[in-house]
Design a protein around this motif. Structure first.
Motif, PDB file in Angstrom:
ATOM      1  N   ASP A   1     -69.159  78.404  88.495  1.00 47.06           N
ATOM      2  CA  ASP A   1     -68.407  78.468  89.746  1.00 47.06           C
ATOM      3  C   ASP A   1     -69.262  79.218  90.783  1.00 47.06           C
ATOM      4  OD1 ASP A   1     -66.695  79.083  91.868  1.00 47.06           O
ATOM      5  OD2 ASP A   1     -64.946  79.357  90.577  1.00 47.06           O
ATOM      6  N   GLU A   2     -69.877  78.471  91.691  1.00 50.45           N
ATOM      7  CA  GLU A   2     -70.794  79.075  92.653  1.00 50.45           C
ATOM      8  C   GLU A   2     -70.092  80.077  93.554  1.00 50.45           C
ATOM      9  OE1 GLU A   2     -72.992  76.204  94.844  1.00 50.45           O
ATOM     10  OE2 GLU A   2     -73.842  75.227  93.060  1.00 50.45           O
ATOM     11  N   ARG A   3     -68.862  79.777  93.949  1.00 48.04           N
ATOM     12  CA  ARG A   3     -68.129  80.691  94.825  1.00 48.04           C
ATOM     13  C   ARG A   3     -67.858  82.020  94.111  1.00 48.04           C
ATOM     14  NH1 ARG A   3     -67.455  83.545  98.966  1.00 48.04           N
ATOM     15  NH2 ARG A   3     -65.321  84.090  99.516  1.00 48.04           N
ATOM     16  N   ARG A   4     -67.518  81.961  92.841  1.00 50.76           N
ATOM     17  CA  ARG A   4     -67.270  83.182  92.081  1.00 50.76           C
ATOM     18  C   ARG A   4     -68.554  84.029  92.002  1.00 50.76           C
ATOM     19  NH1 ARG A   4     -63.707  85.133  88.120  1.00 50.76           N
ATOM     20  NH2 ARG A   4     -62.426  83.277  88.404  1.00 50.76           N
ATOM     21  N   ILE A   5     -69.675  83.366  91.745  1.00 54.86           N
ATOM     22  CA  ILE A   5     -70.948  84.078  91.647  1.00 54.86           C
ATOM     23  C   ILE A   5     -71.314  84.728  92.985  1.00 54.86           C
ATOM     24  CG2 ILE A   5     -73.438  83.730  91.415  1.00 54.86           C
ATOM     25  CD1 ILE A   5     -71.925  83.967  88.768  1.00 54.86           C
ATOM     26  N   GLU A   6     -71.077  84.015  94.081  1.00 53.91           N
ATOM     27  CA  GLU A   6     -71.354  84.580  95.404  1.00 53.91           C
ATOM     28  C   GLU A   6     -70.517  85.835  95.647  1.00 53.91           C
ATOM     29  OE1 GLU A   6     -70.537  81.450  98.117  1.00 53.91           O
ATOM     30  OE2 GLU A   6     -72.330  80.272  97.612  1.00 53.91           O
ATOM     31  N   ARG A   7     -69.249  85.783  95.267  1.00 52.43           N
ATOM     32  CA  ARG A   7     -68.374  86.934  95.484  1.00 52.43           C
ATOM     33  C   ARG A   7     -68.813  88.126  94.630  1.00 52.43           C
ATOM     34  NH1 ARG A   7     -62.062  85.569  95.350  1.00 52.43           N
ATOM     35  NH2 ARG A   7     -62.083  87.805  95.849  1.00 52.43           N
ATOM     36  N   LEU A   8     -69.098  87.870  93.358  1.00 53.44           N
ATOM     37  CA  LEU A   8     -69.516  88.966  92.484  1.00 53.44           C
ATOM     38  C   LEU A   8     -70.835  89.575  92.954  1.00 53.44           C
ATOM     39  CD1 LEU A   8     -68.605  87.409  89.027  1.00 53.44           C
ATOM     40  CD2 LEU A   8     -67.564  89.447  90.039  1.00 53.44           C
TER      41      LEU A   8
ATOM     42  N   LEU B   1     -64.803  91.681  93.790  1.00 51.32           N
ATOM     43  CA  LEU B   1     -64.182  91.332  92.518  1.00 51.32           C
ATOM     44  C   LEU B   1     -63.093  90.292  92.761  1.00 51.32           C
ATOM     45  CD1 LEU B   1     -64.649  92.377  89.611  1.00 51.32           C
ATOM     46  CD2 LEU B   1     -62.679  93.890  89.951  1.00 51.32           C
ATOM     47  N   PRO B   2     -63.098  89.151  92.062  1.00 51.00           N
ATOM     48  CA  PRO B   2     -62.114  88.089  92.311  1.00 51.00           C
ATOM     49  C   PRO B   2     -60.720  88.376  91.745  1.00 51.00           C
ATOM     50  CG  PRO B   2     -64.146  87.212  91.338  1.00 51.00           C
ATOM     51  CD  PRO B   2     -64.164  88.696  91.158  1.00 51.00           C
ATOM     52  N   PHE B   3     -60.546  89.512  91.104  1.00 49.84           N
ATOM     53  CA  PHE B   3     -59.243  89.877  90.543  1.00 49.84           C
ATOM     54  C   PHE B   3     -59.108  91.391  90.639  1.00 49.84           C
ATOM     55  CE2 PHE B   3     -62.439  89.461  87.236  1.00 49.84           C
ATOM     56  CZ  PHE B   3     -62.418  90.704  86.640  1.00 49.84           C
ATOM     57  N   TYR B   4     -57.908  91.891  90.396  1.00 48.46           N
ATOM     58  CA  TYR B   4     -57.691  93.327  90.472  1.00 48.46           C
ATOM     59  C   TYR B   4     -57.758  93.959  89.094  1.00 48.46           C
ATOM     60  CZ  TYR B   4     -55.420  97.846  91.011  1.00 48.46           C
ATOM     61  OH  TYR B   4     -55.152  99.192  90.978  1.00 48.46           O
ATOM     62  N   GLU B   5     -58.588  94.976  88.964  1.00 48.98           N
ATOM     63  CA  GLU B   5     -58.676  95.767  87.743  1.00 48.98           C
ATOM     64  C   GLU B   5     -59.103  97.175  88.138  1.00 48.98           C
ATOM     65  OE1 GLU B   5     -58.424  97.221  84.063  1.00 48.98           O
ATOM     66  OE2 GLU B   5     -57.788  95.192  84.637  1.00 48.98           O
ATOM     67  N   PRO B   6     -58.266  98.175  87.880  1.00 45.43           N
ATOM     68  CA  PRO B   6     -58.553  99.536  88.341  1.00 45.43           C
ATOM     69  C   PRO B   6     -59.938 100.028  87.899  1.00 45.43           C
ATOM     70  CG  PRO B   6     -56.321  99.408  87.482  1.00 45.43           C
ATOM     71  CD  PRO B   6     -56.971  98.091  87.173  1.00 45.43           C
TER      72      PRO B   6
END
Length: 449
Positions: free
Chosen positions: A34-41, A46-51
């Motif tokens: 997933d290119e969009r996920r890699i760009e965001r990371l 972070l594409p999701f919430y984790e404390p």
């Protein structure tokens, strides 16, 4: 020797593992198709919430120990140890796990492994998968038998993923039957997890099938414990007893303990529901289906809690949701998460909407995911906004923000002071003293049987 690590699949498990292993000092390369996920990371998003995880991610991007790519060729060239962390969702219309992503990851990586390396499966898979993948790697990899597979199940809890990665309660490693390969796999993983082992974390070496069974067995046990206390809640409602006092009394028995004995709306998320169903499906394939028939009832008890929640809210409104407004507090399946997969809270909200109620939902972190999952629902910007003009308020995810709500402030915005506590998270005396008609699952409800 300092190993260079790769992580294939950068969803919840993969992104967490990649960032945390980099924080331990390793050079880590994460891969996703997933290119969009890699760009965001790569941008520290972070594409999701984790404390706590975003801080770890950004720190290791900045110090250069963590990078991301979409190239399997780059991963194969870079890594000494390849962690496979892709998803294994439930098949549509079936109980069985969908291994498409695991098979694609291994099938794409294996032909590129031109040097000695260790492939480590962390995905939750049906027992027997590791042996099949090991044979496939041996057949496809051109590394003259030097590409070895180990299985290392994950035990992450959403909301505690960084802690569970950096300070796990145990590390389980499944190794091949061949002595030399098994010794090499164990040696490498002892080196990778050396900081945890130095802190006293148990390191359990097993064969492939045992290591595969550990995760699903743990989830089946936890799901059973949750459903047991919720089955007792059903009995308590019928008998006029209080399930919270029953749970408290049971928790003092050292053989039982209090963890996962909290009565309420039941479990959800991306692991427990699909894992116990996949476990049942695999047991059936192995001819051991009778051993796990109890898990079917565990699953059904869990679903019945959602139905009971809807029924209880409807009873408070005189038997119908039509023309009534319902405020829902919570959309994530648990607090400290934005995960709405198989969320009891969102399921209850959607069911009430389908029965004619006007439903407004608020969650501190899961609003985006909830909107995508249930676009026909209304969404508020705060707890007060969700409860505005409501004839009944439902607490369905036990966020601290909701547990600590001021009942007097909430009373100022509702149409009627009816509240159903789906998580047994509120103080009944405090809410009743503020004029609320308080109800909760598994606790005495005069006139509502």
């Amino acid at each position: 020797m300092t190993h260079r690590l790769t992580v294939i699949g950068t969803g919840y498990l993969g992104a967490t593992h990649a960032a945390c292993m980099a924080d331990l000092g390793f050079e880590v390369l994460g891969l996703d198709v997933d290119e969009r996920r890699i760009e965001r990371l790569a941008a520290g998003d972070l594409p999701f919430y984790e404390p706590g995880l975003e801080t770890v991610l950004k720190r290791n991007l900045e110090n250069g120990r963590l990078r991301f790519t979409t190239s399997y060729e780059e991963v194969a060239e870079f890594g000494d140890v390849h962690f496979v962390c892709v998803g294994t969702p439930q098949k549509a219309g079936e109980y069985a796990a969908d291994l498409t992503y695991v098979d694609e990851a291994v099938g794409t990586l294996a032909p590129l492994l031109h040097r000695s390396c260790l492939v480590v499966g962390k995905s939750t898979v049906p027992v027997g998968t590791a042996a099949r993948l090991a044979e496939r790697i041996n057949r496809l990899a051109p590394a003259d038998g030097d590409a070895v597979l180990a299985w290392n199940p994950e035990f992450l809890r959403e909301g505690f993923a960084v802690q569970d990665t950096m300070r796990p309660d145990r590390i389980v490693v499944g190794v091949p039957g061949d002595g030399g390969a098994a010794d090499r796999a164990e040696k490498i993983l002892r080196e990778v997890y050396a900081p945890m082992l130095a802190a006293g974390t148990p390191f359990i070496v097993a064969d492939y099938p045992t290591s595969e069974l550990v995760k699903v067995s743990a989830n089946a046990f936890l799901a059973t414990k949750i459903s047991f206390i919720n089955a007792m809640a059903e009995v308590c409602e019928a008998a006029g007893a209080d399930v919270t006092k029953l749970s408290e009394a049971l928790s003092h028995d050292d053989r039982i303990g209090g963890r996962f004995l909290g009565p309420g709306l039941g479990f959800g998320g991306g692991c427990l529901p699909k894992d116990i169903r996949a476990f049942m499906a695999r047991a059936g394939e192995l001819g051991a289906d009778q051993a796990l028939t109890f898990l079917r009832e565990v699953d059904e008890i869990n679903i019945r809690r959602r139905i009971r929640m809807v029924d209880l809210a409807r009873l408070l409104l005189g038997g119908s949701f039509i023309g009534r407004t319902v405020g829902v507090l919570g959309a994530a399946f648990k607090p400290e998460s934005d995960d709405v997969r198989d969320s009891p809270a969102l399921d209850v909200a959607a069911t009430i909407r389908g029965q004619g109620g006007k439903v407004t939902v608020y969650d501190p972190k899961a609003m985006g995911n909830a909107r995508r999952a249930q676009p026909t629902l209304d969404f508020g910007e705060s707890a007060l906004d969700a409860a505005r003009d409501a004839h009944v308020v439902l607490l369905l995810t036990e966020w601290a923000e909701f547990r600590d709500m001021d009942p007097h402030a909430l009373a100022e915005v509702v149409a009627e002071r009816n509240i159903v506590d789906g998580r047994n998270a509120l103080d009944p005396d405090r809410w009743r003293a503020a004029g609320w008609n308080y109800r909760a699952l598994g606790r005495p409800h005069p006139g509502l049987r």
